[in-house]
Design a protein around this motif. Structure first.
Motif, PDB file in Angstrom:
ATOM      1  N   LEU A 298      -5.319  -1.724   1.765  1.00  0.00           N
ATOM      2  CA  LEU A 298      -5.507  -1.615   3.214  1.00  0.00           C
ATOM      3  C   LEU A 298      -6.839  -2.222   3.654  1.00  0.00           C
ATOM      4  O   LEU A 298      -6.946  -2.743   4.765  1.00  0.00           O
ATOM      5  CB  LEU A 298      -5.408  -0.153   3.642  1.00  0.00           C
ATOM      6  CG  LEU A 298      -4.022   0.481   3.469  1.00  0.00           C
ATOM      7  CD1 LEU A 298      -4.062   1.956   3.813  1.00  0.00           C
ATOM      8  CD2 LEU A 298      -2.981  -0.248   4.306  1.00  0.00           C
ATOM      9  N   LYS A 299      -7.848  -2.182   2.777  1.00  0.00           N
ATOM     10  CA  LYS A 299      -9.140  -2.790   3.107  1.00  0.00           C
ATOM     11  C   LYS A 299      -9.055  -4.318   3.142  1.00  0.00           C
ATOM     12  O   LYS A 299      -9.928  -4.966   3.714  1.00  0.00           O
ATOM     13  CB  LYS A 299     -10.210  -2.357   2.106  1.00  0.00           C
ATOM     14  CG  LYS A 299     -10.644  -0.926   2.274  1.00  0.00           C
ATOM     15  CD  LYS A 299     -11.725  -0.570   1.280  1.00  0.00           C
ATOM     16  CE  LYS A 299     -12.152   0.868   1.432  1.00  0.00           C
ATOM     17  NZ  LYS A 299     -13.203   1.218   0.460  1.00  0.00           N
TER      18      LYS A 299
ATOM     19  N   ILE B 209      -2.318   7.547  -9.382  1.00  0.00           N
ATOM     20  CA  ILE B 209      -3.079   6.415  -9.903  1.00  0.00           C
ATOM     21  C   ILE B 209      -3.116   5.272  -8.888  1.00  0.00           C
ATOM     22  O   ILE B 209      -4.100   4.547  -8.792  1.00  0.00           O
ATOM     23  CB  ILE B 209      -2.472   5.930 -11.240  1.00  0.00           C
ATOM     24  CG1 ILE B 209      -2.624   7.014 -12.298  1.00  0.00           C
ATOM     25  CG2 ILE B 209      -3.102   4.639 -11.705  1.00  0.00           C
ATOM     26  CD1 ILE B 209      -1.872   6.737 -13.569  1.00  0.00           C
ATOM     27  N   GLY B 210      -2.060   5.133  -8.104  1.00  0.00           N
ATOM     28  CA  GLY B 210      -1.976   4.040  -7.154  1.00  0.00           C
ATOM     29  C   GLY B 210      -2.742   4.251  -5.864  1.00  0.00           C
ATOM     30  O   GLY B 210      -2.939   3.309  -5.103  1.00  0.00           O
ATOM     31  N   ILE B 211      -3.198   5.472  -5.585  1.00  0.00           N
ATOM     32  CA  ILE B 211      -3.877   5.744  -4.312  1.00  0.00           C
ATOM     33  C   ILE B 211      -5.145   4.903  -4.133  1.00  0.00           C
ATOM     34  O   ILE B 211      -5.338   4.314  -3.068  1.00  0.00           O
ATOM     35  CB  ILE B 211      -4.135   7.252  -4.145  1.00  0.00           C
ATOM     36  CG1 ILE B 211      -2.800   7.973  -3.927  1.00  0.00           C
ATOM     37  CG2 ILE B 211      -5.079   7.520  -2.979  1.00  0.00           C
ATOM     38  CD1 ILE B 211      -2.894   9.477  -3.902  1.00  0.00           C
ATOM     39  N   PRO B 212      -6.043   4.799  -5.138  1.00  0.00           N
ATOM     40  CA  PRO B 212      -7.213   3.937  -4.927  1.00  0.00           C
ATOM     41  C   PRO B 212      -6.838   2.477  -4.678  1.00  0.00           C
ATOM     42  O   PRO B 212      -7.483   1.792  -3.883  1.00  0.00           O
ATOM     43  CB  PRO B 212      -8.017   4.071  -6.217  1.00  0.00           C
ATOM     44  CG  PRO B 212      -7.516   5.286  -6.880  1.00  0.00           C
ATOM     45  CD  PRO B 212      -6.115   5.485  -6.422  1.00  0.00           C
ATOM     46  N   MET B 213      -5.778   2.027  -5.317  1.00  0.00           N
ATOM     47  CA  MET B 213      -5.351   0.646  -5.104  1.00  0.00           C
ATOM     48  C   MET B 213      -4.697   0.474  -3.741  1.00  0.00           C
ATOM     49  O   MET B 213      -4.823  -0.579  -3.113  1.00  0.00           O
ATOM     50  CB  MET B 213      -4.427   0.215  -6.228  1.00  0.00           C
ATOM     51  CG  MET B 213      -5.195   0.020  -7.520  1.00  0.00           C
ATOM     52  SD  MET B 213      -4.143  -0.427  -8.875  1.00  0.00           S
ATOM     53  CE  MET B 213      -3.361   1.138  -9.190  1.00  0.00           C
ATOM     54  N   ALA B 214      -4.018   1.512  -3.251  1.00  0.00           N
ATOM     55  CA  ALA B 214      -3.450   1.458  -1.905  1.00  0.00           C
ATOM     56  C   ALA B 214      -4.565   1.365  -0.866  1.00  0.00           C
ATOM     57  O   ALA B 214      -4.466   0.611   0.109  1.00  0.00           O
ATOM     58  CB  ALA B 214      -2.577   2.681  -1.654  1.00  0.00           C
TER      59      ALA B 214
ATOM     60  N   ALA C 120       0.832  -1.209   0.000  1.00  0.00           N
ATOM     61  CA  ALA C 120       0.000   0.000   0.000  1.00  0.00           C
ATOM     62  C   ALA C 120       0.865   1.256   0.000  1.00  0.00           C
ATOM     63  O   ALA C 120       0.566   2.215  -0.712  1.00  0.00           O
ATOM     64  CB  ALA C 120      -0.935  -0.002   1.206  1.00  0.00           C
ATOM     65  N   PHE C 121       1.931   1.250   0.780  1.00  0.00           N
ATOM     66  CA  PHE C 121       2.829   2.409   0.771  1.00  0.00           C
ATOM     67  C   PHE C 121       3.461   2.606  -0.597  1.00  0.00           C
ATOM     68  O   PHE C 121       3.563   3.729  -1.085  1.00  0.00           O
ATOM     69  CB  PHE C 121       3.921   2.262   1.835  1.00  0.00           C
ATOM     70  CG  PHE C 121       3.483   2.647   3.214  1.00  0.00           C
ATOM     71  CD1 PHE C 121       2.934   3.897   3.470  1.00  0.00           C
ATOM     72  CD2 PHE C 121       3.614   1.762   4.251  1.00  0.00           C
ATOM     73  CE1 PHE C 121       2.525   4.251   4.741  1.00  0.00           C
ATOM     74  CE2 PHE C 121       3.209   2.096   5.527  1.00  0.00           C
ATOM     75  CZ  PHE C 121       2.659   3.345   5.774  1.00  0.00           C
ATOM     76  N   ALA C 122       3.878   1.519  -1.232  1.00  0.00           N
ATOM     77  CA  ALA C 122       4.482   1.623  -2.562  1.00  0.00           C
ATOM     78  C   ALA C 122       3.476   2.130  -3.592  1.00  0.00           C
ATOM     79  O   ALA C 122       3.812   2.928  -4.464  1.00  0.00           O
ATOM     80  CB  ALA C 122       5.046   0.270  -2.986  1.00  0.00           C
ATOM     81  N   LEU C 123       2.231   1.679  -3.496  1.00  0.00           N
ATOM     82  CA  LEU C 123       1.205   2.118  -4.448  1.00  0.00           C
ATOM     83  C   LEU C 123       0.794   3.570  -4.222  1.00  0.00           C
ATOM     84  O   LEU C 123       0.434   4.268  -5.162  1.00  0.00           O
ATOM     85  CB  LEU C 123      -0.030   1.221  -4.341  1.00  0.00           C
ATOM     86  CG  LEU C 123       0.108  -0.186  -4.899  1.00  0.00           C
ATOM     87  CD1 LEU C 123      -1.088  -1.033  -4.503  1.00  0.00           C
ATOM     88  CD2 LEU C 123       0.259  -0.149  -6.408  1.00  0.00           C
TER      89      LEU C 123
ATOM     90  N   VAL D  26      -9.484  -9.124   6.385  1.00  0.00           N
ATOM     91  CA  VAL D  26      -9.721 -10.487   5.911  1.00  0.00           C
ATOM     92  C   VAL D  26      -8.414 -11.267   5.839  1.00  0.00           C
ATOM     93  O   VAL D  26      -8.407 -12.486   5.978  1.00  0.00           O
ATOM     94  CB  VAL D  26     -10.468 -10.510   4.558  1.00  0.00           C
ATOM     95  CG1 VAL D  26      -9.590 -10.084   3.415  1.00  0.00           C
ATOM     96  CG2 VAL D  26     -11.042 -11.877   4.297  1.00  0.00           C
ATOM     97  N   THR D  27      -7.306 -10.582   5.660  1.00  0.00           N
ATOM     98  CA  THR D  27      -6.015 -11.248   5.678  1.00  0.00           C
ATOM     99  C   THR D  27      -5.699 -11.768   7.071  1.00  0.00           C
ATOM    100  O   THR D  27      -5.197 -12.873   7.222  1.00  0.00           O
ATOM    101  CB  THR D  27      -4.909 -10.262   5.236  1.00  0.00           C
ATOM    102  OG1 THR D  27      -5.154  -9.889   3.893  1.00  0.00           O
ATOM    103  CG2 THR D  27      -3.547 -10.878   5.349  1.00  0.00           C
TER     104      THR D  27
END
Length: 131
Positions: free
Chosen positions: A106-107, A97-102, A89-92, A111-112
């Protein structure tokens, strides 16, 4: 839009995270008693490869066994996988563009850490378990 997000996710986070889940799944097969943890790890690994368009929901019929397996899972693999999600998440989050994927990354941490008693379903309301 989901397909584009899934492709970008797959290239920048999905393959690495899925490999971690598959590795822990293979390790969980070695002692026979943790085979349910291996199955959950493989299921989450497939989900992490292509997460957009699916969601994790509580399984209404989960019992005490799920709670006990969640404790074992967290101590053996959940903590390490959650750290992998945080690092990814930090890398994204470095790019716009990577913020929504970060945020999506985290979400995935709850579940992990505690996968038992949950199931993966389509986010558009279709019935049935997908993975």
């Amino acid at each position: 839009m989901r397909t584009v997000l899934n492709i970008v996710w797959l290239l920048f986070a999905g393959i690495e995270l899925a490999a971690m889940y598959f590795l822990f799944g293979l390790l969980a097969i070695l002692p026979i008693i943790t085979i349910p943890a291996a199955v959950a790890s493989f299921r989450m690994g497939v989900y992490v490869l292509w997460p957009f368009g699916r969601k994790v929901v509580e399984k209404p019929d989960a019992g005490v066994g799920s709670a006990l397996m969640n404790i074992v899972w967290f101590l053996i693999a959940g903590l390490w996988l959650a750290l992998g999600h945080i690092a990814t998440a930090f890398a994204l989050a470095i790019t716009i563009i990577g913020i929504p994927m970060a945020i999506a990354n985290l979400k995935l941490i709850p579940v992990t850490c505690f996968p038992f008693g949950k199931q993966i379903v389509a986010s558009d309301g279709r019935e049935g378990v997908l993975a």
